[in-house]
Design a protein around this motif. Structure first.
Motif, PDB file in Angstrom:
ATOM      1  N   ASP A   1      19.281  34.147  32.942  1.00 24.92           N
ATOM      2  CA  ASP A   1      18.597  34.569  34.165  1.00 24.92           C
ATOM      3  C   ASP A   1      18.313  33.395  35.103  1.00 24.92           C
ATOM      4  O   ASP A   1      18.278  33.563  36.320  1.00 24.92           O
ATOM      5  CB  ASP A   1      17.281  35.266  33.817  1.00 24.92           C
ATOM      6  CG  ASP A   1      17.503  36.631  33.185  1.00 24.92           C
ATOM      7  OD1 ASP A   1      18.601  37.186  33.363  1.00 24.92           O
ATOM      8  OD2 ASP A   1      16.576  37.147  32.520  1.00 24.92           O
ATOM      9  N   ARG A   2      18.093  32.212  34.548  1.00 24.65           N
ATOM     10  CA  ARG A   2      17.672  31.076  35.378  1.00 24.65           C
ATOM     11  C   ARG A   2      18.807  30.124  35.739  1.00 24.65           C
ATOM     12  O   ARG A   2      18.630  29.223  36.561  1.00 24.65           O
ATOM     13  CB  ARG A   2      16.583  30.284  34.634  1.00 24.65           C
ATOM     14  CG  ARG A   2      15.327  31.098  34.344  1.00 24.65           C
ATOM     15  CD  ARG A   2      14.413  30.331  33.397  1.00 24.65           C
ATOM     16  NE  ARG A   2      13.224  31.102  33.037  1.00 24.65           N
ATOM     17  CZ  ARG A   2      12.332  30.718  32.135  1.00 24.65           C
ATOM     18  NH1 ARG A   2      12.491  29.568  31.497  1.00 24.65           N
ATOM     19  NH2 ARG A   2      11.289  31.479  31.862  1.00 24.65           N
ATOM     20  N   PHE A   3      19.981  30.315  35.149  1.00 23.07           N
ATOM     21  CA  PHE A   3      21.074  29.367  35.328  1.00 23.07           C
ATOM     22  C   PHE A   3      21.655  29.432  36.731  1.00 23.07           C
ATOM     23  O   PHE A   3      21.876  30.510  37.296  1.00 23.07           O
ATOM     24  CB  PHE A   3      22.179  29.646  34.308  1.00 23.07           C
ATOM     25  CG  PHE A   3      23.383  28.766  34.458  1.00 23.07           C
ATOM     26  CD1 PHE A   3      23.276  27.388  34.341  1.00 23.07           C
ATOM     27  CD2 PHE A   3      24.633  29.320  34.734  1.00 23.07           C
ATOM     28  CE1 PHE A   3      24.395  26.571  34.478  1.00 23.07           C
ATOM     29  CE2 PHE A   3      25.754  28.512  34.870  1.00 23.07           C
ATOM     30  CZ  PHE A   3      25.632  27.137  34.744  1.00 23.07           C
ATOM     31  N   ASP A   4      21.904  28.250  37.275  1.00 23.14           N
ATOM     32  CA  ASP A   4      22.559  28.126  38.578  1.00 23.14           C
ATOM     33  C   ASP A   4      23.945  27.527  38.351  1.00 23.14           C
ATOM     34  O   ASP A   4      24.064  26.354  37.982  1.00 23.14           O
ATOM     35  CB  ASP A   4      21.745  27.210  39.496  1.00 23.14           C
ATOM     36  CG  ASP A   4      22.367  27.070  40.872  1.00 23.14           C
ATOM     37  OD1 ASP A   4      23.441  27.658  41.118  1.00 23.14           O
ATOM     38  OD2 ASP A   4      21.772  26.369  41.717  1.00 23.14           O
ATOM     39  N   PRO A   5      25.023  28.301  38.535  1.00 22.02           N
ATOM     40  CA  PRO A   5      26.382  27.799  38.264  1.00 22.02           C
ATOM     41  C   PRO A   5      26.728  26.536  39.034  1.00 22.02           C
ATOM     42  O   PRO A   5      27.586  25.756  38.600  1.00 22.02           O
ATOM     43  CB  PRO A   5      27.279  28.968  38.700  1.00 22.02           C
ATOM     44  CG  PRO A   5      26.398  30.178  38.604  1.00 22.02           C
ATOM     45  CD  PRO A   5      25.032  29.698  38.994  1.00 22.02           C
ATOM     46  N   ALA A   6      26.050  26.298  40.148  1.00 22.75           N
ATOM     47  CA  ALA A   6      26.378  25.124  40.956  1.00 22.75           C
ATOM     48  C   ALA A   6      25.908  23.827  40.302  1.00 22.75           C
ATOM     49  O   ALA A   6      26.293  22.733  40.736  1.00 22.75           O
ATOM     50  CB  ALA A   6      25.742  25.260  42.339  1.00 22.75           C
ATOM     51  N   ARG A   7      25.088  23.930  39.258  1.00 22.73           N
ATOM     52  CA  ARG A   7      24.507  22.720  38.651  1.00 22.73           C
ATOM     53  C   ARG A   7      25.249  22.236  37.409  1.00 22.73           C
ATOM     54  O   ARG A   7      24.796  21.307  36.744  1.00 22.73           O
ATOM     55  CB  ARG A   7      23.042  22.981  38.295  1.00 22.73           C
ATOM     56  CG  ARG A   7      22.180  23.202  39.531  1.00 22.73           C
ATOM     57  CD  ARG A   7      20.721  23.249  39.179  1.00 22.73           C
ATOM     58  NE  ARG A   7      19.889  23.368  40.360  1.00 22.73           N
ATOM     59  CZ  ARG A   7      18.546  23.377  40.340  1.00 22.73           C
ATOM     60  NH1 ARG A   7      17.912  23.273  39.177  1.00 22.73           N
ATOM     61  NH2 ARG A   7      17.876  23.488  41.455  1.00 22.73           N
TER      62      ARG A   7
END
Length: 266
Positions: free
Chosen positions: A75-81
């Motif tokens: 839920d909290r993951f940002d693919p850009a990171r």
């Protein structure tokens, strides 16, 4: 083909799914993609949970906690990171450690002591790997871990803090069935007397010699005020005033309320 950023066989290639999840708003489609991601990464979560086995918690409960951490990571993951695995591993591990810290300890133990406990536990396991090896001493554990002996002692005490024993628990197998509560002491009022005497000592030392003598005759020789007055050649009323004033001064000093310049309370 595995993504180069993934390091384990249970780390699937889900970049496309995460990219799609990021584009979807709330709804059935998002829930479906989210569930697919959780299912794909669940083997990794279970692998992390297995690292914490044999610590007093069931494997199934640990897997459930790890799964909860995985859901939070998705839920909290940002693919850009970056790669999801790099984000998910510390998230899941932190969730499991928090579970042990908040749920498993019967007594509330500071985090520093919990860390000492874990280091002592691992050291004891390392030092007793071979059959017949004696239980390591505090000194041996301190040398192995680089901790001080006091820190090792604190960690060893914390090893007993996972569970508590009911006061009603039987401590003997005899017919009397004595409980733990039967072995505990009770309040002894004599300790209060000792504390009071120690608190009054300094005040007594600072009294003039005549006042100390009057208090001794009254409270240790059990003399009446009239007999004290006759012995000192003063009135009984004066003896009464001196006793009251001396007791008030000692009481005030014992309670930490000594007046400036040592002036007695009247």
């Amino acid at each position: 083909m595995l993504d180069k950023r993934r390091t384990h066989h249970d780390a699937p290639d889900t970049e496309a799914l995460f990219a799609r999840l990021a584009e979807l708003g709330d709804g059935c489609q998002r829930d479906t993609v989210r569930a697919e991601l959780v299912t794909a990464w669940l083997p990794m979560a279970h692998r992390i949970a297995s690292r914490f086995r044999d610590r007093g918690e069931s494997a199934e409960d640990l897997r459930q906690v790890a799964a909860l951490g995985l859901v939070k990571a998705v839920d909290r993951f940002d693919p850009a990171r970056g790669a999801f695995e790099s984000y998910a591993v510390p998230t899941i591990t932190g969730e499991i450690k928090r579970h042990f810290r908040d749920r498993m300890w019967a007594l509330r133990v500071p985090r520093r002591v919990q860390e000492l406990r874990n280091r002592v536990r691992v050291a004891r396991r390392d030092l007793t790997q071979h059959p017949g090896t004696p239980e390591p001493t505090v000194t041996a554990i301190a040398t192995h871990t680089g901790l001080t002996e006091d820190e090792v002692a604190a960690g060893m005490e914390a090893l007993e803090s996972y569970s508590t024993l009911s006061l009603d628990a039987e401590v003997s197998a005899d017919a009397d069935g004595h409980s733990l509560a039967d072995t505990l002491g009770c309040v002894d009022s004599s300790y209060d007397v000792v504390v009071d005497r120690e608190a009054a000592k300094e005040g007594l030392r600072r009294l003039p010699e005549r006042e100390r003598a009057i208090l001794y005759m009254r409270f240790f020789e059990d003399m009446t005020q009239s007999r004290i007055a006759d012995r000192l050649g003063i009135s009984q009323m004066h003896v009464s005033r001196l006793i009251s004033r001396s007791c008030a001064r000692i009481r005030e000093e014992a309670l930490g309320g000594r007046r400036p310049h040592g002036r007695p309370a009247v």
